[in-house]
Design a protein around this motif. Structure first.
Motif, short mmCIF file in Angstrom:
data_model
loop_
_atom_site.label_atom_id
_atom_site.label_comp_id
_atom_site.label_asym_id
_atom_site.label_seq_id
_atom_site.Cartn_x
_atom_site.Cartn_y
_atom_site.Cartn_z
N GLU A 1 0.87 -1.13 -0.06
CA GLU A 1 -0.07 0.11 -0.06
C GLU A 1 0.73 1.10 0.03
O GLU A 1 0.40 2.24 -0.51
CB GLU A 1 -0.81 0.01 1.11
CG GLU A 1 -1.92 -1.19 1.17
CD GLU A 1 -2.98 -0.97 2.43
OE1 GLU A 1 -2.64 -0.20 3.08
OE2 GLU A 1 -3.71 -2.13 2.57
N VAL A 2 2.05 1.15 0.69
CA VAL A 2 2.88 2.18 0.93
C VAL A 2 3.41 2.57 -0.69
O VAL A 2 3.40 3.89 -1.07
CB VAL A 2 3.94 2.09 1.82
CG1 VAL A 2 5.04 3.19 1.80
CG2 VAL A 2 3.28 2.14 3.37
N GLU A 3 3.84 1.52 -1.15
CA GLU A 3 4.36 1.65 -2.72
C GLU A 3 3.45 2.28 -3.65
O GLU A 3 3.73 3.14 -4.54
CB GLU A 3 4.82 0.28 -3.08
CG GLU A 3 6.11 -0.19 -2.41
CD GLU A 3 7.17 0.72 -2.64
OE1 GLU A 3 7.44 1.41 -3.51
OE2 GLU A 3 7.93 0.93 -1.50
N ALA A 4 2.20 1.71 -3.47
CA ALA A 4 0.88 2.19 -4.25
C ALA A 4 0.95 3.70 -4.04
O ALA A 4 0.62 4.45 -4.78
CB ALA A 4 -0.05 1.43 -4.10
N ARG A 5 0.60 4.17 -2.90
CA ARG A 5 0.46 5.47 -2.38
C ARG A 5 1.93 6.46 -3.15
O ARG A 5 1.43 7.55 -3.61
CB ARG A 5 0.49 5.70 -0.89
CG ARG A 5 -0.58 5.31 -0.31
CD ARG A 5 -0.64 5.35 1.13
NE ARG A 5 -1.78 4.84 1.70
CZ ARG A 5 -2.05 4.71 3.00
NH1 ARG A 5 -1.10 4.97 3.99
NH2 ARG A 5 -3.10 4.25 3.74
N LYS A 6 3.00 5.92 -2.89
CA LYS A 6 4.04 6.53 -3.37
C LYS A 6 3.93 6.91 -4.98
O LYS A 6 4.09 7.75 -5.70
CB LYS A 6 5.72 5.94 -3.24
CG LYS A 6 5.86 5.79 -1.84
CD LYS A 6 7.21 5.29 -1.70
CE LYS A 6 7.89 5.53 -0.14
NZ LYS A 6 8.91 4.76 0.05
N ARG A 7 3.38 5.85 -5.80
CA ARG A 7 3.14 5.76 -7.31
C ARG A 7 2.24 6.74 -7.60
O ARG A 7 2.46 7.59 -8.32
CB ARG A 7 3.08 4.39 -7.67
CG ARG A 7 4.29 3.50 -7.97
CD ARG A 7 3.94 2.32 -8.48
NE ARG A 7 2.66 1.35 -8.06
CZ ARG A 7 2.91 0.31 -7.20
NH1 ARG A 7 4.23 0.01 -6.95
NH2 ARG A 7 1.93 -0.33 -6.69
N GLU A 8 1.03 6.79 -6.68
CA GLU A 8 0.13 7.81 -6.99
C GLU A 8 0.69 9.20 -6.79
O GLU A 8 0.44 10.12 -7.35
CB GLU A 8 -1.25 7.44 -5.81
CG GLU A 8 -1.95 5.95 -6.42
CD GLU A 8 -2.52 6.31 -7.55
OE1 GLU A 8 -3.03 7.26 -7.93
OE2 GLU A 8 -2.74 5.22 -8.26
N ALA A 9 1.61 9.26 -5.72
CA ALA A 9 2.08 10.66 -5.43
C ALA A 9 2.91 11.07 -6.76
O ALA A 9 2.88 12.34 -6.92
CB ALA A 9 3.03 10.80 -4.09
#
Length: 573
Positions: A129-137
């Motif tokens: 989830e953290v990696e996904a949030r980074k990608r979204e950012a």
């Protein structure tokens, strides 16, 4: 003294060997109650007396005794299925941990420690989830950058590329490409030349009006038009003085200051340009075509902001080049003291007819030694003269022009008085090649001072009327150091190209700056190339002046709307 007796249970004796006897009937009955016993061998574990991997929050029974020390749970096996006989948890609770250090924290961070009993795989999912949030950012940041760039008109970037990727001369199929030189090789070149000697000075100069040094945006001056003064942009082989010097074998290589400056500052150029090279016997002539890009002044050549491609747009690269040449010529004549007092040299202007009003300009025909038996002669220009401490100083006059502050991001009317350095820095970024060429021409002419005028439009959409906002003076050598222009590197570039061309056979060649790559190419062209717009054989004076006279009549008929065409007319003179 012992207060009570301690009874030791019966220990069976094994007369046949070590260990308990084979008969376990009596021994099992004699075992104490509620004591776990497991048969053992060397390959079996005896059991656990302390579990250091246990966690207070993993054990459901510990949630009932929240006041119990979590560190002591390493001795609590009451909820462990592997010890069903441990029926009295109070005995385990009597043990206390001597080392009071907290248990090791999980590697995946403290915020997941409280939820481990719910989802054993939660930390891995949370990492995803953290990696996904980074990608979204990152996507959001890229979206904001695109939106910001669109607001700054970078949507026209493709149109700018279309304008830049256009060759200054049409490459014909029959032309033979001999060599291509990347600009990266130019940066490593170095060559030192001795001080030049003046062979001849011609023309006349008017004195500089020092009142323009006090011009500010608050007391700006209107830019005047000098339609009746003739400006000459004559190429090398059409110069009668150079032809005479060539017949006298004064040198081997001949050029003009504008052509040499183009070569010297080639690594800073972005737009395409071309120079015609003629090898005649053992002599080399560097020429320009009539109507060449060298007659105009580039605007925002090294800027990152795109310019419109449409030629009829007043802010297109071509329109701005014509406007800049028009401004530069008028500025060089307006800042003079026009009282008839002139400094006249031995010979008159070689391109002017008798009685013709010409611009204030002096030509210095100078010679440099490139090798033991190789000399270079160039025609250099200065536009004015001034007396400083009873010493005569030559000046070059050039003007920078502001057409729309939205493109540069700096409003001259607001910044020139308080932040002149910022304005100059912006111009050095957007017009690095043009300023370097002006500096190189000043150095070639050995001018004592170079004056830079700041000329702006009266209104951003009015490209006919301009005002002078400021005039600044610089010493060419100091300014060259400021813009990182090396004299040794400049002459190194010229020397390398001269050496390359001297190895060619007799004929005509053209040196073209690639429109899309930082490199130049040398083409061998037919002897009759550019015959429609290029004059090889010397013509009588009346035939040379005739075409601009006809065009000038058209300019007068069209009125002020065609004033910018005077630049093209003068370039053909």
């Amino acid at each position: 003294m012992v207060s009570g007796e301690f009874e030791i249970g019966a220990v069976p004796f094994n007369p046949d060997g070590w260990g308990p006897p084979e008969s376990t009937a009596t021994t099992t009955a004699a075992l104490p109650l509620h004591v776990p016993f497991a048969p053992f061998s060397r390959s079996e574990k005896l059991g656990r007396i302390a579990d250091w991997t246990r966690n207070a929050y993993n054990n459901p029974s510990n949630r009932q005794n929240a006041s119990k020390n979590p560190a002591d749970t390493v001795f609590d096996f009451s909820a462990d299925d592997s010890f069903p006989l441990s029926a009295n948890p109070d005995e385990d609770s009597s043990f206390r941990l001597v080392d009071g250090k907290p248990p090791p924290r999980p590697k995946f961070g403290p915020k997941w420690r409280f939820n481990q009993h719910h989802r054993p795989q939660l930390p891995q999912r949370r990492d995803e989830e953290v990696e996904a949030r980074k990608r979204e950012a990152e996507k959001e940041r890229a979206r904001r950058d695109r939106h910001y760039n669109l607001n700054r008109s970078n949507v026209n970037q493709t149109r700018r590329e279309a304008a830049v990727f256009k060759s200054s001369v049409d490459i014909q199929p029959e032309w033979n490409m001999l060599d291509q030189i990347p600009f990266s090789t130019f940066s490593k070149l170095s060559f030192s030349v001795s001080e030049p000697e003046d062979l001849l000075l011609s023309g006349s100069l008017e004195y500089y009006d020092r009142s323009y040094d006090r011009v500010t945006p608050k007391n700006e001056r209107r830019l005047e038009r000098f339609k009746y003064r003739n400006f000459f942009k004559v190429t090398t082989t059409d110069d009668p003085v150079i032809r005479r010097l060539a017949n006298e074998d004064k040198a081997t290589v001949f050029a003009t200051d504008a052509i040499l400056a183009t070569l010297m500052c080639a690594p800073r150029s972005v737009y395409s340009w071309d120079i015609v090279i003629q090898r005649v016997g053992n002599k080399l002539f560097f020429d320009k075509r009539d109507g060449s890009q060298l007659d105009l002044l580039s605007v925002h050549e090294t800027s990152q902001e795109p310019l419109p491609e449409a030629k009829d747009d007043i802010n297109s690269a071509y329109s701005l080049s014509v406007e800049a040449a028009y401004i530069n010529q008028n500025f060089s004549q307006q800042v003079l003291v026009r009282d008839g007092n002139k400094l006249t040299f031995d010979e008159p202007n070689p391109f002017a007819n008798e009685g013709e009003e010409v611009a204030s300009v002096a030509y210095r025909y100078r010679r440099w030694k490139l090798d033991d038996d190789m000399y270079l002669v160039a025609r250099c220009e200065v536009q004015s003269v001034v007396d400083v401490n009873n010493q005569r100083s030559f000046l070059t006059l050039n003007a920078l022009n502001e057409f729309d502050s939205k493109y540069s991001g700096v409003d001259w009317r607001q910044k020139l008085e308080t932040q002149r350095g910022a304005v100059l820095a912006t111009e050095l970024k957007n017009n690095a090649n043009k300023l370097a060429k002006w500096t190189a021409q000043s150095l070639l002419a050995s001018a004592d001072l170079m004056k830079l005028g700041y000329v702006s439009r009266v209104h951003p959409r009015d490209h006919f009327n301009h005002v002078i906002l400021a005039v600044m003076g610089y010493k060419p050598k100091d300014f060259a150091t400021q813009i990182n222009l090396s004299t040794a590197n400049m002459w190194g570039i010229v020397k390398s190209i001269v050496d390359l061309c001297m190895k060619l056979n007799e004929g005509k060649y053209v040196l073209v700056k690639d429109p899309s790559k930082p490199q130049v190419r040398i083409y061998e062209v037919p002897p009759d190339a550019f015959e429609n717009d290029y004059v090889e054989e010397p013509l009588p004076e009346e035939e040379q002046v005739q075409p601009p006279t006809e065009n000038a009549e058209g300019v007068e008929a069209n009125g002020a709307a065609n004033d910018l065409d005077d630049v093209v007319v003068d370039a053909q003179a």
